[in-house]
Design a protein around this motif. Structure first.
Motif, short mmCIF file in Angstrom:
data_model
loop_
_atom_site.label_atom_id
_atom_site.label_comp_id
_atom_site.label_asym_id
_atom_site.label_seq_id
_atom_site.Cartn_x
_atom_site.Cartn_y
_atom_site.Cartn_z
N GLY A 1 0.83 -1.20 0.00
CA GLY A 1 0.00 0.00 0.00
C GLY A 1 0.87 1.25 0.00
O GLY A 1 2.10 1.17 -0.06
N LYS A 2 0.24 2.40 0.09
CA LYS A 2 1.01 3.66 0.01
C LYS A 2 1.64 4.05 1.35
O LYS A 2 2.76 4.54 1.40
N MET A 3 0.92 3.86 2.46
CA MET A 3 1.39 4.34 3.76
C MET A 3 2.04 3.24 4.57
O MET A 3 1.56 2.10 4.60
N THR A 4 3.12 3.61 5.27
CA THR A 4 3.77 2.67 6.18
C THR A 4 2.91 2.50 7.45
O THR A 4 1.94 3.24 7.66
N VAL A 5 3.30 1.56 8.30
CA VAL A 5 2.55 1.33 9.54
C VAL A 5 2.60 2.57 10.43
O VAL A 5 1.60 2.97 11.03
N GLU A 6 3.78 3.19 10.54
CA GLU A 6 3.89 4.41 11.34
C GLU A 6 2.99 5.52 10.78
O GLU A 6 2.35 6.25 11.54
N ALA A 7 2.94 5.62 9.46
CA ALA A 7 2.10 6.65 8.84
C ALA A 7 0.62 6.41 9.16
O ALA A 7 -0.12 7.35 9.45
N ARG A 8 0.20 5.15 9.14
CA ARG A 8 -1.20 4.85 9.44
C ARG A 8 -1.55 5.23 10.88
O ARG A 8 -2.63 5.74 11.14
N TYR A 9 -0.61 4.99 11.79
CA TYR A 9 -0.85 5.38 13.18
C TYR A 9 -0.97 6.90 13.29
O TYR A 9 -1.84 7.42 13.99
N ARG A 10 -0.08 7.62 12.62
CA ARG A 10 -0.11 9.07 12.69
C ARG A 10 -1.39 9.63 12.08
O ARG A 10 -1.97 10.58 12.60
N VAL A 11 -1.83 9.02 10.98
CA VAL A 11 -3.09 9.46 10.36
C VAL A 11 -4.25 9.18 11.30
O VAL A 11 -5.15 10.00 11.47
N TRP A 12 -4.26 8.00 11.93
CA TRP A 12 -5.34 7.69 12.89
C TRP A 12 -5.37 8.71 14.01
O TRP A 12 -6.44 9.19 14.39
N LYS A 13 -4.20 9.04 14.56
CA LYS A 13 -4.15 10.00 15.67
C LYS A 13 -4.68 11.37 15.24
O LYS A 13 -5.44 12.01 15.97
N GLU A 14 -4.30 11.79 14.03
CA GLU A 14 -4.76 13.10 13.58
C GLU A 14 -6.26 13.09 13.28
O GLU A 14 -6.96 14.07 13.55
N ILE A 15 -6.78 12.00 12.72
CA ILE A 15 -8.22 11.90 12.48
C ILE A 15 -8.97 12.03 13.81
O ILE A 15 -9.97 12.74 13.91
N TRP A 16 -8.47 11.35 14.84
CA TRP A 16 -9.14 11.39 16.14
C TRP A 16 -9.12 12.80 16.72
O TRP A 16 -10.13 13.29 17.22
N LEU A 17 -7.98 13.46 16.64
CA LEU A 17 -7.88 14.83 17.18
C LEU A 17 -8.75 15.80 16.39
O LEU A 17 -9.39 16.68 16.96
N LEU A 18 -8.80 15.65 15.07
CA LEU A 18 -9.62 16.53 14.25
C LEU A 18 -11.11 16.27 14.48
O LEU A 18 -11.90 17.21 14.58
#
Length: 292
Positions: free
Chosen positions: A265-282
């Motif tokens: 896929g396009k995003m690494t595991v670390e990237a997916r975690y960071r995206v999840w965290k930002e989605i939650w905060l937003l």
């Protein structure tokens, strides 16, 4: 105190807000309604459990348990959603093209008021652009500049799953020293890395363009280097930005290299975690994580 009546009242408020937001598409109303849904689920499920079982545990224990269960369920859903996005053909940094269809500003009263305000403030239209983010689904953008040609405003129209359109804006200025000041109110998660010379301020709570413009000018007042004129057209600059962002995020491990994306896929595991965290905060606080 019987929680039934407060729960029913909260459900009614949530339904009303949902109907209102079907027309307004306000991220702020959506944030408030997400909190209501979380509390409705937690306290409502706890009420059902207490009424149907005889465990002897107090109501507040079940309420706390159900609130945590909701968090876990939503986390699992978001992880699946992010993984699907990573594996999908949808580009994370789409390329733009000239919008020659004539559909620049949606015929919404609030949007048209913003366009009139831009004209009154002396901003002039430069280009109208669009990018295909999914089959037959386009991100549209109208680009404006001020009289000095040193401040560029990108007005974006984001399509929503329910058919509504949300308007966001991104303001940009360049300095002689090579810095790029960016001030926007995008509520979409980014969570990646910006080029070293970018100074980005994301303010999802500033939903009006005048407030965003004031914030941008306040930031520029602290800069000692003079500003540069915009001598590159928006289309070329925007696609160069997208290419630069993709390159930086690939080099820093946010994205897999192109030859590995078919497998991972396009995003690494670390990237997916960071995206999840930002989605939650937003979604629950309207905050964007700062990654520099």
């Amino acid at each position: 105190m019987d929680p039934t009546y407060p729960l029913v009242a909260t459900m009614v408020v949530s339904l009303v807000l949902y109907q209102v937001n079907q027309r307004r598409a306000s991220p702020l109303i959506a944030i408030f309604n997400r909190w209501l849904r979380w509390w409705i689920f937690g306290f409502g499920a706890a009420k059902i459990i207490v009424d149907m079982t005889a465990t002897g545990r107090p109501y507040w224990v079940w309420a706390l348990t159900c609130l945590l269960a909701y968090l876990l369920l939503e986390t699992a859903y978001r992880w699946l959603e992010i993984k699907a996005l990573s594996l999908s053909p949808i580009p994370l940094f789409p390329r733009f093209a000239i919008n020659a269809s004539g559909e620049e500003w949606p015929t919404h009263r609030q949007f048209l008021k913003t366009r009139d305000w831009l004209r009154q403030e002396g901003f002039h239209a430069v280009q109208s652009l669009k990018a295909e983010i999914a089959p037959s689904i386009y991100l549209r953008m109208s680009v404006y500049q001020d009289v000095s040609n040193r401040l560029r405003i990108q007005v974006l129209f984001l399509p929503q799953p329910n058919g509504n359109i949300v308007m966001c804006a991104s303001l940009s200025s360049l300095t002689v020293g090579g810095l790029r000041y960016v001030t926007d109110n995008l509520f979409l998660p980014f969570a990646g890395f910006y080029p070293e010379n970018w100074l980005v301020d994301r303010s999802p709570w500033r939903r009006t363009l005048p407030a965003l413009l004031k914030r941008h000018r306040t930031r520029l007042e602290q800069e000692t280097d003079p500003l540069l004129d915009w001598d590159i057209e928006p289309l070329a600059d925007l696609n160069a930005q997208q290419q630069s962002l993709e390159q930086v995020n690939t080099e820093l491990g946010f994205l897999w290299p192109h030859h590995q994306r078919e497998e991972h896929g396009k995003m690494t595991v670390e990237a997916r975690y960071r995206v999840w965290k930002e989605i939650w905060l937003l979604n629950y606080f309207g905050r964007s994580v700062r990654y520099y």
